[in-house]
Design a protein around this motif. Structure first.
Motif, short mmCIF file in Angstrom:
data_model
loop_
_atom_site.label_atom_id
_atom_site.label_comp_id
_atom_site.label_asym_id
_atom_site.label_seq_id
_atom_site.Cartn_x
_atom_site.Cartn_y
_atom_site.Cartn_z
N GLY A 10 0.87 -1.26 0.00
CA GLY A 10 0.09 0.09 0.02
C GLY A 10 0.81 1.28 0.13
N ASN A 11 0.64 2.01 -0.88
CA ASN A 11 1.44 3.31 -0.96
C ASN A 11 0.30 4.53 -0.67
OD1 ASN A 11 2.77 5.87 -1.77
ND2 ASN A 11 2.50 5.29 -3.83
N TRP A 12 0.75 4.90 0.68
CA TRP A 12 -0.47 6.05 1.20
C TRP A 12 -0.20 7.54 0.63
CZ3 TRP A 12 -0.62 4.90 7.28
CH2 TRP A 12 -1.01 3.68 7.60
N LYS A 13 1.02 7.34 -0.12
CA LYS A 13 1.31 9.04 -0.57
C LYS A 13 1.38 9.89 0.47
CE LYS A 13 -0.23 7.06 -5.13
NZ LYS A 13 -0.61 7.37 -6.64
N MET A 14 1.02 11.22 0.16
CA MET A 14 1.23 12.36 1.04
C MET A 14 -0.68 12.27 1.74
SD MET A 14 2.50 16.10 0.38
CE MET A 14 0.98 16.70 -0.15
N GLY A 97 11.45 5.75 -7.53
CA GLY A 97 11.33 6.05 -8.93
C GLY A 97 9.68 6.07 -9.30
N HIS A 98 8.92 6.10 -8.31
CA HIS A 98 7.30 6.15 -8.51
C HIS A 98 7.51 7.33 -9.60
CE1 HIS A 98 3.30 7.24 -8.07
NE2 HIS A 98 3.12 6.02 -7.35
N SER A 99 6.39 7.39 -10.46
CA SER A 99 6.09 8.31 -11.44
C SER A 99 5.85 9.52 -11.04
CB SER A 99 5.19 7.96 -12.46
OG SER A 99 3.67 7.88 -11.79
N TYR A 167 5.08 -2.62 -12.20
CA TYR A 167 4.80 -1.90 -13.40
C TYR A 167 3.65 -1.25 -13.01
CZ TYR A 167 2.65 -1.36 -17.88
OH TYR A 167 2.07 -0.98 -19.04
N GLU A 168 3.70 0.23 -13.36
CA GLU A 168 2.45 1.34 -13.24
C GLU A 168 2.29 1.91 -14.49
OE1 GLU A 168 1.82 1.73 -8.74
OE2 GLU A 168 3.20 3.02 -9.29
N PRO A 169 1.32 1.58 -15.19
CA PRO A 169 1.40 2.63 -16.58
C PRO A 169 0.74 4.01 -15.84
CG PRO A 169 0.18 0.45 -16.51
CD PRO A 169 0.67 0.37 -15.23
N TRP A 171 -1.05 6.10 -17.01
CA TRP A 171 -2.23 6.66 -17.35
C TRP A 171 -3.30 5.81 -16.38
CZ3 TRP A 171 -4.67 2.58 -19.17
CH2 TRP A 171 -3.87 1.23 -19.66
N ALA A 172 -2.78 4.56 -15.70
CA ALA A 172 -3.74 4.01 -15.02
C ALA A 172 -3.55 4.42 -13.39
CB ALA A 172 -3.45 2.65 -15.00
N ILE A 173 -2.75 5.29 -12.98
CA ILE A 173 -2.59 5.87 -11.72
C ILE A 173 -3.39 6.68 -11.34
CG2 ILE A 173 -1.16 6.82 -9.95
CD1 ILE A 173 1.39 5.57 -11.43
N GLY A 174 -4.46 6.36 -10.14
CA GLY A 174 -5.38 7.16 -9.70
C GLY A 174 -6.48 7.67 -10.78
N THR A 175 -6.78 6.78 -11.75
CA THR A 175 -7.47 7.38 -12.96
C THR A 175 -8.74 6.31 -13.16
OG1 THR A 175 -6.53 5.93 -14.35
CG2 THR A 175 -5.98 8.27 -14.33
N GLY A 204 0.71 -2.24 -10.55
CA GLY A 204 -0.09 -0.93 -9.96
C GLY A 204 -0.84 0.03 -10.92
N GLY A 205 -1.69 0.59 -10.42
CA GLY A 205 -2.46 1.29 -11.27
C GLY A 205 -4.07 1.06 -11.25
N SER A 206 -4.73 1.87 -10.07
CA SER A 206 -6.20 1.71 -10.05
C SER A 206 -6.52 0.32 -9.71
CB SER A 206 -7.03 2.09 -11.23
OG SER A 206 -6.70 3.36 -11.39
N VAL A 207 -5.73 -0.45 -8.83
CA VAL A 207 -6.03 -1.74 -8.26
C VAL A 207 -7.40 -1.29 -7.26
CG1 VAL A 207 -5.53 -3.80 -7.35
CG2 VAL A 207 -4.04 -2.63 -8.81
N ASN A 208 -8.32 -2.17 -7.21
CA ASN A 208 -9.32 -1.91 -6.25
C ASN A 208 -10.02 -3.39 -5.77
OD1 ASN A 208 -11.47 -2.37 -8.10
ND2 ASN A 208 -11.32 -0.63 -8.88
N ALA A 224 0.65 -6.74 -6.09
CA ALA A 224 0.03 -5.32 -6.47
C ALA A 224 0.66 -4.06 -5.59
CB ALA A 224 -1.47 -5.20 -6.31
N LEU A 225 0.90 -3.07 -6.27
CA LEU A 225 1.07 -1.77 -5.58
C LEU A 225 -0.07 -0.78 -5.75
CD1 LEU A 225 3.27 0.10 -4.03
CD2 LEU A 225 4.16 0.75 -6.31
N VAL A 226 -0.79 -0.74 -4.34
CA VAL A 226 -2.04 -0.01 -4.36
C VAL A 226 -1.91 1.27 -3.80
CG1 VAL A 226 -4.29 -0.38 -3.49
CG2 VAL A 226 -2.74 -2.37 -3.86
N GLY A 227 -2.68 2.37 -4.61
CA GLY A 227 -2.80 3.61 -3.86
C GLY A 227 -3.72 3.90 -3.13
N GLY A 228 -4.65 4.64 -3.90
CA GLY A 228 -6.03 5.18 -3.20
C GLY A 228 -6.65 4.02 -2.42
N ALA A 229 -6.74 2.79 -3.03
CA ALA A 229 -7.49 1.82 -2.24
C ALA A 229 -6.61 1.12 -0.87
CB ALA A 229 -7.85 0.47 -3.09
P1 PGA Z 1 -3.61 4.11 -7.31
O1 PGA Z 1 -2.00 4.44 -7.27
O2 PGA Z 1 -3.84 2.58 -6.96
O3 PGA Z 1 -4.21 5.26 -6.53
O4 PGA Z 1 -3.97 4.33 -9.07
C1 PGA Z 1 -0.95 3.37 -7.47
C2 PGA Z 1 0.31 3.99 -7.10
O5 PGA Z 1 0.53 5.14 -7.69
O6 PGA Z 1 1.26 3.33 -6.60
#
Ligand code: PGA
Length: 244
Positions: A10-14, A97-99, A167-169, A171-175, A204-208, A224-229
């Motif tokens: 889980g990537n809680w970000k900021m 190296g997160h995008s 691998y996190e496209p 365009w799939a991150i947070g979209t 990684g990228g919008s996994v829910n 999986a690398l998971v942001g929002g969820a």
């Molecule tokens: P997301 O973020 O799950 O919110 O799309 C993934 C990430 O940035 O690692």
């Protein structure tokens, strides 16, 4: 050969003040103890929460990681956090190296490579993020872009236990957009020969919780690398529960 254990990170970000971080960590620890998932679990809170979250999660089976580190072990780098400092707090992993760091902080492959060496020297495993932008995929350059990020960012003497690839496209991150399962499998299979053997490759990228089972069932996907969820304990644990 025994299958690699999947990793859900889980990537809680900021996100999260002290009380939010405490509450999320308590919920995660409780759920992980009640119902241990069939995978390795990791959370990467912001630096300000590492200490409290680490204390709460100690002994829960949920590992602690950070979202970035500096390449130097210490010194005159105002505002930065070094890899030994993260290890000192109990981190086992660091995302590199997160995008969002590549775009908003101009991090080059070379900078990421230096951080990777620093992480290893501190005993941390690096989760290296790579991924193409929308226009790069549209013009058929997705693999070439990802390949050059991998070749440019991975330091010498990389070995599987201390390197994880995500691998996190972009365009799939947070979209809410996710590549087709065929596209995920194809990219993972294409990059595998570029990595040390047994390296885990996460998507990684919008996994829910809704799409996790399908993604994690792909034989090429090692987690999986998971942001929002990852900010909702139940959602994060539902994703982890969907592991093979
Ligand atoms: P997301 O973020 O799950 O919110 O799309 C993934 C990430 O940035 O690692």
């Amino acid at each position: 050969m025994r299958e690699k254990r999947q990793l859900v990170a889980g990537n809680w970000k900021m996100n999260g003040l002290l009380e939010d971080g405490r509450a999320l960590a308590r919920d995660l620890g409780r759920l992980a103890r009640e119902n241990p998932p069939p995978c390795e679990l990791l959370v990467c809170p912001p630096a300000t929460l590492l200490f409290v979250v680490g204390e709460i999660l100690a002994g829960s089976g949920v590992a602690l990681g950070a979202q970035d580190c500096h390449a130097a072990p210490k010194g005159a780098h105002t505002g930065d956090v070094s890899a030994p400092m993260l290890a000192d707090l109990g981190c086992r992993y660091v995302i590199l190296g997160h995008s969002e760091r590549r775009s908003y902080h101009g991090e080059s492959n070379e900078a990421v490579r230096e951080k990777m060496v620093a992480a290893w020297e501190a005993g941390l495993a690096a989760i290296l993020c790579v991924g193409e932008r929308e226009e790069e995929r549209a013009s058929g350059r997705a693999f070439a872009v990802v390949k050059s990020q991998i070749q440019g960012s991975i330091a010498q003497s990389a070995a599987a236990p201390r390197l994880v690839l995500a691998y996190e496209p972009v365009w799939a991150i947070g979209t809410g957009l996710v590549p087709s399962m065929a596209d995920i499998s194809e990219m993972h299979a294409a990059i595998r020969p570029l990595l040390p053997s047994a390296t885990r490759i996460l998507y990684g990228g919008s996994v829910n919780p809704k799409n996790a089972a399908e993604i994690l069932a792909l034989s090429e996907v090692d987690g999986a690398l998971v942001g929002g969820a990852s900010l909702k304990a139940k959602d994060f644990m539902a994703i982890a529960g969907a592991c093979r």
